[in-house]
Every structure is written in structure tokens, then in C-alpha cells.
Design an enzyme around this catalytic site. Structure first.
Site: not given
Length: 579
Positions: A194, A436, A460, A507
Site C-alpha cells: 500500500h 494465463e 502468470d 492485462c
């Protein structure tokens, strides 16, 4: 003496200034042995510290500056939620009794246990959540000792001040959001922590995971923060300082030029439109999607609605979240990946336990199919939200036609239920599959007969194709997005989808890597989805590219299986006309 440290680059360019050290790390904890009659009072002291921490975070949440990024409130809410987790709020007080120890020592024992558990998680984003836990525990610890939990930042800081901290929490960000600082660096954190996400949102030059910056840098010392390369230079010599000032000027000028194309359509020099989309993790992220220059959301990782909580979110709760994203994007497409949970992303309420090999276990669509009621509740929520915007549904971790058909069957069942209940939803919701897993790429032709679009998850796909755990330092250097096997699978997927007349996107991280934009364009990709911070650089490369020139060069790269040759050809591709 000049020292150079390397960490994780968060972006924001280059900052040159004076260091301001933030003293906030946990002191050494003393282990005290309690008498039996002292235990209740010690537990009460711990409970009070937890309550005080909650009050402080709630107060901070209510005083977030209006110009703060949306993520700030979301992450503060997560920290407040973590205080309700029994592993933080209850188990340390139980350790006080069982170990007959002081609350600080019990908190440290529990902290060490939680950190070890997070370190065993393979998923980058989830493993980085250990820092959120540590930040919450840090505040409880300080409240136990009666210390201030607020950052001590001087009000008269110069504009070139650079904050140097062991760690920075979302709560800390509230304190220096409006402070006059040029950059920040931390010892800990990862690319998906974060702290990193907020750093990108604040658009400050920042480098994290430097390990020893806090102990090596001195107050007021001249330092350089290179948020592009992930470098911290302590006490730079005159020659290095001059070089970085030149780079800083160049970066500012490049940034100025990039901002001018924010609203420019992404069209190549030969007139081909390219779709640039944004990846988001939280509903609050949607507010900035269109402002970033994206034309929609290419990947909404919905599993984060399910994590960091004690119970499964209801269908109505999910519906409200998806509807909020659809409305915030004002009719732009929103691709929602169904929950990619299981194995290493296993919420406590799910109760599936751990797996010996999480990456190959019950995860993604496999878990969804194993939990049909939970899966169908999400599908119903997505379908209901489609009434308010252009929702697309994306199934993760599909390995072949059988899994895809089962997922589609559940979707049809959800539609049937909503029709029976007279619940409105879009009649033609687009459905896609993620590529993936190598097996899905190899049989992609059969999948295309049943979906409206494909999305290639390169993170992945690379990991599974090369059998490399990118989180394992001993082999992570072998994680190669331009490995010939990876490029062949991507190329085969793009070509097969294009021939079938179905759109395909990338993506994963490759989409936001500006070094690979021209290669992917040359391979036939016309839809990219990435972190918003990377979008303008990718758009610039799109605007400067001519597809007729890129195709032959990309073909030469695809025909080669020599890594050195591929590197040379990629360099030539990026140095070509318009680059």
C-alpha cells in the site's frame, strides 16, 4: 562518503534534496514475566491500546484532505478493519495469559507469527499485506507505551525535503499529504504494498525496500531519489549531482510533453486506433480511470472485495461495489475478473486451508466451480450491475474448454434466477477468458468459440511457462517476458483471436512496460490494460508507431530463439523511426 542503495522504484521521477529522518520504528521489546494476579490488568491495558488505536484511525479517516487520492481512505479503512481481526485484537491478549508475559512481548510474538505466515504466501499483492499488519501492530505498540503515534514532521520544511523512514502507513500519509516534501524513501515495502500504491497515487519520486536507508542517511544530508531506476544516492559527489540534475530537467520536460497527450486518442501514425485501459483493485480506484487517459477498466481484480474481512461479502454488497465502478466510469467498459481466490489467497472465512503448492492448487475458476453458491452470488451481482453500465465478465485461470463450459453454465443459471425474480440486467453481457496457463494458450481456438474476448495475464503465463517463481530470489532473474516460448504463446493467442474476429488484450505487467509496446503492437495487439501511472508513456509510444514498420521487425524477434539476438532486435525495434 557517497553511498548508493538499490530498492524498488515506485516512480514519480527524480528528486534532489535534504533528508528528514522519521523516527517511528518499533523499539526493542522487553520480555517481562507476570504474576497470575497481574494478568487481568495487563490484558485490560492491551484492550485499551487497541481501542485507542481504532479511535485514532477513525479520526484520521475523517480528516483526510479533499485532494488526497481515493486509495488513502480505502487503506485506512482496511487498517481499521484489521483491528477487528482476532489474530491482532484477541490472540495477543490470550498470549498474555498463556505465556504470563507483558502485552508488548505478546504483541511481538504474534507479530512474528503473522509475518512468517505472510512470507509463505506466493501472491505478490497478498504477501505485501504483511506491511499493513505491521503498521497496525506498530500503532498498538506505541499506544501501549503511551508514545505518540503521529509522525513528527516539522512545519517549516523546505521544498526539497526528502522523507526517510523505516516504513510509512496510510495513516502516516495523512500527516504529510499537505506537507512540503519532494520525495520519500523507506526501508521496507514491495511493488504491490500500500505504501507503493499510495506513492504512485501521490505522484512523488519514491523508492522502497532499501533495507538500510534509515540507518545510513543522516539528518539534513544531501540525497538523490531516482524513482525511475529505484536508486538512492547518499552524499553524491559533484559530478553525480550534476548528472542527476540534468536527468531531472529531462524528466520534467518529458512529463510536461506527456501531460499534453492525456486527452489525445491513442491512434498509431498509420491511423489504427489502440484501446488503452486501466487496471484497478478497489472500487475507489475507478474515480481516476478516465482522468488518467484510459478509455475504461481492462481489469478489476474483484478478489480484493473478499479479502481482509471476517465474512463473505453479500450479493448486495458486491452489487453496490460493481455498480459504483460502472457509474464512476460513465458508460466506459469495465472488465471484472471473477474472484481469483483460493490456496495462497484463502480468506479465513473460506476454510479451505493451505496447499503444499498454492500456485497449482484450488484457485481461480477451480475454486469458483468448487463453491457454486459463492460463485453464483458474484455472477448475480455482476449481472445486476450490468444494468448500470458496460460490465464485462472475465473468468481467471481457465485451463481448457471443460472449465470454461462449466463457468458459462453457472452464468446461465444466474441469468435464469434473475429472470425468475424479475431483476433487470443487460441482455448481452460480454464474457471473456483469461489466458494465463500455457494449456489455455495452446487450445485457445476452442475457447474462442464460446467467449466474446480474451485477456492475456502475462504475469502468470510467464511464471507457468518457464516454471519460475518470480518471488524466489534464487530464480527470479530467470523470469523473462521476452523468452521465446512466452512470446510464441502470446503471438499464437493474438493471431488466433484476431482471425476469429474476437478482441484480445494484455492485462499483465507487459502491457504497461513501455519497452514492449512496439513489440506487442507488431505482434498484432490492439488492446492494452495497465496501471494508470504507465498509460501516458505507452500512449506516446503508440502515437509514434507505424504498424507497417513494426510487423516485420516483430516477426524477426518471434523467429529467433537466441536471448541475445532477441535483446538486440528489441533494441533496434525501439530505436526505429518515430521511437
Amino acid at each position: 562518503m557517497s553511498i548508493i542503495l538499490h530498492g524498488v522504484p515506485i516512480g514519480g521521477g527524480i528528486a534532489i534534496g535534504r533528508a528528514h529522518l522519521l523516527t517511528q520504528s518499533m523499539d526493542d521489546v522487553v520480555h517481562l514475566v507476570l504474576d497470575d494476579d497481574e494478568i487481568p490488568a495487563e490484558q485490560a491495558r492491551f484492550d485499551l491500546a487497541v481501542r485507542d488505536t481504532r479511535k485514532q484511525l477513525e479520526l484520521l479517516w475523517g480528516t483526510i484532505p479533499e485532494n488526497a487520492p481515493a486509495e488513502l481512505g480505502a487503506f485506512l479503512s482496511l487498517h481499521i478493519m484489521l483491528l477487528s481481526d482476532p489474530t491482532i485484537s484477541r490472540e495477543p491478549r490470550e498470549l498474555v495469559e498463556s505465556q504470563r508475559c507483558n502485552a508488548e512481548w505478546a504483541l511481538k510474538l504474534q507479530c512474528d507469527t503473522l509475518v512468517a505466515q505472510f512470507e509463505a504466501i506466493e501472491d505478490d499483492y497478498l504477501r505485501e499485506r504483511k506491511h499493513d499488519v505491521l503498521q497496525v501492530i506498530e500503532r498498538i505498540f506505541k499506544n501501549l507505551g503511551g508514545h505518540s503515534t503521529e509522525l513528527q514532521i516539522a512545519e517549516d520544511l523546505d521544498e526539497d525535503t526528502i522523507l526517510v523512514a523505516h516504513d510509512l502507513s496510510p495513516a502516516d500519509m495523512v500527516y504529510f499529504k499537505d506537507a512540503c516534501v519532494a520525495a520519500f524513501v523507506t526501508d521496507v515495502g514491495g511493488a504491490t504494498s500500500h505504501t507503493a500504491i499510495l506513492g504512485r497515487s501521490l505522484d512523488l519520486p519514491s523508492v522502497i525496500a532499501l533495507h538500510h536507508a534509515r540507518e545510513l542517511v543522516r539528518e539534513e544530508e544531501m540525497i538523490i531519489v531516482d524513482g525511475q531506476q529505484g536508486v538512492l544516492v547518499i552524499d553524491p559527489p559533484a559530478s553525480v549531482l550534476a548528472e542527476y540534475r540534468r536527468r531531472q530537467r529531462n524528466w520534467v520536460e518529458a512529463r510536461r510533453k506527456l501531460s499534453s497527450i492525456r486527452k489525445t486518442d491513442a491512434i498509431t501514425r498509420d491511423g489504427t486506433p489502440i484501446e488503452l485501459l486501466a487496471n484497478i483493485e478497489l472500487p475507489q480506484d475507478a474515480a481516476n480511470v478516465l482522468e488518467s487517459g484510459a478509455v475504461g477498466v481492462g481489469l478489476f481484480r474483484s478478489e480484493f472485495l473478499f479479502l481482509g474481512r471476517d465474512s463473505l461479502p453479500s450479493e448486495d454488497e458486491q452489487y453496490e461495489a460493481y455498480r459504483a465502478v460502472a457509474e464512476a466510469t460513465r458508460g466506459a467498459p469495465v472488465t471484472v475478473r471473477t474472484m481469483d481466490l483460493g490456496a495462497d489467497k484463502n480468506p479465513r472465512w473460506l476454510g479451505h486451508g493451505s496447499a503444499e503448492n498454492p500456485a497449482l492448487g484450488l484457485t481461480g475458476i477451480r475454486l469458483c466451480l468448487a463453491e457454486p453458491l459463492m460463485f453464483r452470488a458474484q455472477l448475480r451481482a455482476l449481472l445486476r450491475a450490468s444494468h448500470h453500465g458496460k460490465i464485462r465478465i472475465l473468468f481467471p485461470m481457465i485451463n481448457g474448454l471443460s472449465e470454461l463450459k462449466q463457468a458459462l453454465s453457472q452464468l446461465e443459471y444466474a441469468k435464469h434466477e434473475l429472470r425468475e425474480e424479475a431483476q433487470p440486467f443487460a441482455a448481452e453481457v460480454e464474457v471473456g477468458a483469461m489466458i494465463e496457463i500455457p494449456s489455455a494458450a495452446l487450445v485457445v481456438g476452442s475457447l474462442l468459440k464460446h467467449v466474446d474476448f480474451l485477456s492475456i495475464g502475462t504475469n502468470d503465463l510467464i511464471q507457468y511457462t518457464l516454471a519460475i517463481d518470480r518471488n524466489d530470489d534464487s530464480v527470479s532473474h530467470l523470469y523473462d517476458p521476452v523468452h521465446p516460448a512466452v512470446l510464441k504463446l502470446i503471438s499464437h493467442t493474438i493471431k488466433t483471436a484476431t482471425k476469429a474476429g474476437k478482441p484480445v488484450s494484455v492485462c499483465g505487467e507487459m502491457a504497461g512496460d513501455a519497452r514492449l509496446t512496439r513489440l506487442l503492437l507488431g505482434m498484432g495487439l490492439r488492446r492494452f490494460s495497465m496501471h494508470p501511472a504507465n498509460l501516458l508513456q505507452v500512449k506516446q509510444n503508440v502515437l509514434n508507431s507505424h504498424l507497417d514498420e513494426l510487423g516485420p521487425q516483430a516477426s524477426r524477434i518471434l523467429r529467433s530463439e537466441d536471448p541475445d539476438r532477441i535483446a538486440d532486435l528489441l533494441q533496434q525495434l525501439n530505436a526505429g523511426p518515430g521511437a
